[in-house]
Design an enzyme around this catalytic site. Structure first.
Site, PDB file in Angstrom:
ATOM      1  N   ASP A 208      -1.508  -6.908  -6.371  1.00  0.00           N
ATOM      2  CA  ASP A 208      -1.565  -8.122  -5.553  1.00  0.00           C
ATOM      3  C   ASP A 208      -2.950  -8.728  -5.706  1.00  0.00           C
ATOM      4  OD1 ASP A 208      -1.049 -10.069  -3.374  1.00  0.00           O
ATOM      5  OD2 ASP A 208       0.644  -8.763  -2.944  1.00  0.00           O
ATOM      6  N   HIS A 282       0.439 -13.986  -6.498  1.00  0.00           N
ATOM      7  CA  HIS A 282      -0.200 -12.752  -6.010  1.00  0.00           C
ATOM      8  C   HIS A 282      -0.963 -12.025  -7.115  1.00  0.00           C
ATOM      9  CE1 HIS A 282       1.469 -12.614  -1.907  1.00  0.00           C
ATOM     10  NE2 HIS A 282       2.544 -13.181  -2.417  1.00  0.00           N
ATOM     11  N   GLU A 359       6.380 -16.105  -3.290  1.00  0.00           N
ATOM     12  CA  GLU A 359       5.252 -16.895  -2.786  1.00  0.00           C
ATOM     13  C   GLU A 359       4.308 -17.377  -3.890  1.00  0.00           C
ATOM     14  OE1 GLU A 359       4.735 -15.062   1.639  1.00  0.00           O
ATOM     15  OE2 GLU A 359       3.740 -13.972   0.052  1.00  0.00           O
TER      16      GLU A 359
HETATM   17  C1  ACM Z   1       6.989 -11.085   0.740  1.00  0.00           C
HETATM   18  O1  ACM Z   1       6.947 -10.699   1.915  1.00  0.00           O
HETATM   19  N1  ACM Z   1       6.151 -12.006   0.301  1.00  0.00           N
HETATM   20  C2  ACM Z   1       7.981 -10.567  -0.183  1.00  0.00           C
END
Ligand code: ACM
Length: 644
Positions: A208, A282, A359
């Protein structure tokens, strides 16, 4: 001879029955098995196990390993436990048998405890393993504290028969090891804890913005640079970004040997490990190592928990103040991803690899000439299709390594890759859509399975932006109406660790909610819905397991005992307080005068008028004259802000 005499004397002195065994003598006592088995017939009385206990195992290697694990759990200074190979029981032995019995369902087992011994039968080793986990829960609580016990225990196990099997094959917990790093030893302890409740899948969120946690030998900077960040303590998300010259001292990663060790350890406990490499979003840690993977040239750093992503709310799309994405228009990205997934696929035997996909902030893509050129070349009409183009190429890479791809439900945007499985997190709708298209689904919706959320009132829990109480988790139903149930592989709870810096707090966030998740994923739905084995019965079992956790020195949250607070507003100076509890039979005592309430303070009965002049509400819950909840203080000004 002298030795034997001395040993016998010790046994006589120390063998008094334990506190928890005493409690079991109560005729109303019932075993507390989590997750609830498919069927349980309780007999009369107990099997008293000898101090010198034999476990009989077939020669099958996996079952033998289970037998050795069981022996090691039951072993202490005084109880001598031996594993012997064989297929016939002796007097008061624990017999593990592999059978060929179609009446035992896949991964199920039959556990029989009679006055003469214990038998666990299953068609495959995994079933035996689950039977052993159930058996351990039938041992008194002291089985959890054995390493420290100096005296032998004469174990008493209730006479009963259990027939059991899981509802779902995917019973997962996700651990985010990027936001905070957990060592191999800590992850093993997590596995030890999860398998007691028959979870069989550990999803490791390995990468991440805040850290890359898996060694990739062909791209060494991913961990040389990406695994380390500057250290910050406090509230994650509000930290200052790295300052010039500051040393990146917080972090860590798993070497290939570490991963092999974890995979072996998990496998010996019938747990698959699902690795997640989260792309294209991420990805700040990867960009800190290899900035050439971005569409936006610049200096990147591993985020220490600074706020570089903006979530405006009110239906507006989130955006990044830094481009934390891998560039879909960069051919080099696919070369790098090929290298990464080659190594990941070779390390993890599980059939799936998770590619994240969630995201993705695309505000930098909008301005990128490279992205515009890609759109023209590939005839992509919008950024959803750009993202889908990326996901499809990643799927090709993952499939070429002999693995199936799974991703968060954003991978549906712009069209789902042909063979992909979907992990539905933004509610169930992504899962429903994927199943409707004939794809496999794992359900992990935020509203039932996000264990990073607070589990009680915001005034007392470590702050997180949302809440998820135990009772809600208990109501989780992974199969939505009208969906082909065979495509719902199961579900999982996710522990994101932005605010989880250590294993004690990790345990606090997981337990007791994972008890409820275990029931949702293992136990037949009708059992949870029934008044006999529903919520109140579950709470009683949770409390029994709290005792076991106390013995095991594992932390858990007692939030279920704290009041649920609601405020309603009649007019600008008239506010009413409504209190309730998840657990029945508690009394809530309160004050508005800043003093500490105890059980002699006013007891909450009905909606209360909040005194306008009061500064604070203080509350605590009691049961049978004992406090069970924690003292909660909420400023009246905050209460008023909560008013509906
Ligand atoms: C997530 O909670 N962004 C998968």
């Amino acid at each position: 001879m002298k030795k034997i005499f001395f040993l016998s004397l010790c046994l006589l002195i120390f063998s008094s029955i334990t506190h928890s065994q005493q409690a079991r003598r109560n005729p109303n006592w019932k075993p507390s098995i989590i997750p609830e088995p498919y069927s349980m017939q309780i007999g009369k009385g107990y099997l008293k196990l000898p101090y010198y206990l034999n476990i009989i195992s077939p020669s099958n290697k996996e079952v033998r390993q289970i037998a050795d694990q069981l022996a090691s759990t039951l072993q202490n200074m005084a109880n001598a436990v031996k594993v012997k190979e064989g297929t016939t029981p002796g007097n008061k032995t624990i017999l593990l048998s592999l059978v060929n019995d179609p009446s035992i369902k896949p991964n199920g087992y039959r556990l029989q405890i009679t006055a003469t011994g214990i038998s666990i039968k299953a068609n495959e080793p995994a079933g035996i393993f689950y039977g052993v986990q159930t058996l351990l829960q039938l041992f008194p609580d002291e089985v959890e504290e054995l390493r420290e016990r100096k005296s032998p225990i004469e174990w008493e196990i209730p006479i009963l028969t259990i027939e059991d099997h899981p509802r779902f094959g995917w019973r997962g917990l996700m651990l985010d090891v990027s936001r905070h790093f957990f060592t191999v030893k800590e992850v093993k302890a997590f596995i030890d804890q999860m398998v007691k409740y028959k979870f069989n899948l550990l999803h490791l969120h390995l990468t991440d913005d805040q850290g890359w946690r898996i060694e990739i030998k062909s791209l060494p900077k991913l961990t040389e640079v990406g695994a380390w960040r500057v250290e910050r303590t406090g509230t994650f998300g509000n930290f200052p970004k790295p300052q010039p010259g500051e040393k990146a001292s917080y972090g860590g990663f798993y070497t290939h040997d570490d991963i092999r060790d974890l995979v072996r350890y998990a496998g010996e406990r019938f747990v698959n490990i699902l690795p997640e490499i989260d792309v294209p979003g991420h990805s700040l840690a990867a960009l800190a190592a290899y900035p050439e993977l971005s569409c936006t040239p610049g200096d990147y750093y591993v985020s220490p928990g600074d706020r570089f992503m903006i979530w405006p709310g009110g239906g507006q799309h989130f955006y990044g103040t830094l481009d934390n994405t891998i560039c879909p228009a960069n051919e080099k990205a696919y070369e790098y991803l090929d290298k990464i997934f080659t190594e990941v696929a070779s390390l993890f035997p599980f059939g799936y690899i998770h590619m994240g996909g969630d995201e993705t902030a695309r505000n930098f893509w909008e301005k990128s000439e490279q992205i515009k050129a890609l759109m023209q070349k590939e005839n992509l009409k919008d950024l959803d299709e750009v993202q889908s183009y990326f996901v499809r190429r990643v799927e090709k890479i993952i499939n070429s390594k002999g693995k199936k791809m799974i991703g968060w439900d954003e991978i549906l945007q712009g069209g789902l890759a042909p063979n992909a499985a979907v992990m539905s997190w933004r509610g169930m709708k992504g899962g429903i859509e994927a199943a409707t298209q004939g794809h496999e689904v794992v359900m992990s919706p935020t509203d039932f399975s996000y264990f990073d959320y607070m589990q009680g009132d915001a005034s007392i829990e470590p702050p997180v932006y949302a809440s998820l109480r135990l009772k809600k988790v208990f109501r989780f139903e992974p199969v939505p109406a009208g969906v082909n149930a065979s495509l719902i592989k199961g579900g999982q709870a996710n522990l994101w660790t932005e605010q989880v810096t250590n294993t004690r707090h990790l345990q606090y966030m997981i337990w007791p909610r994972a008890f409820a998740m275990a029931e949702a994923l293992w136990t037949a739905k009708e059992k949870r819905d029934s008044s006999e084995t529903g919520w109140n019965y579950f709470v009683k079992k949770v409390e029994d397991h709290f005792d076991r956790f106390d013995n095991a020195k594992v932390k858990y949250a007692r939030s279920l005992y704290d009041p649920i607070v609601q405020v309603s507003k009649k007019d600008s100076s008239t506010y009413f307080l409504n209190l309730s509890t998840e657990v029945s039979g508690l009394s809530i005592h309160y004050s508005f005068d800043n003093s500490f309430p105890d059980q002699y303070y006013p007891k909450y009965q009905n909606a209360l008028l909040i005194p306008n002049e009061a500064a604070n509400l203080k509350m605590i819950t009691y049961r049978d004259n004992e406090t069970v909840g924690r003292l909660m203080t909420i400023p009246v000004a905050d209460l008023k802000k909560r008013a509906k």
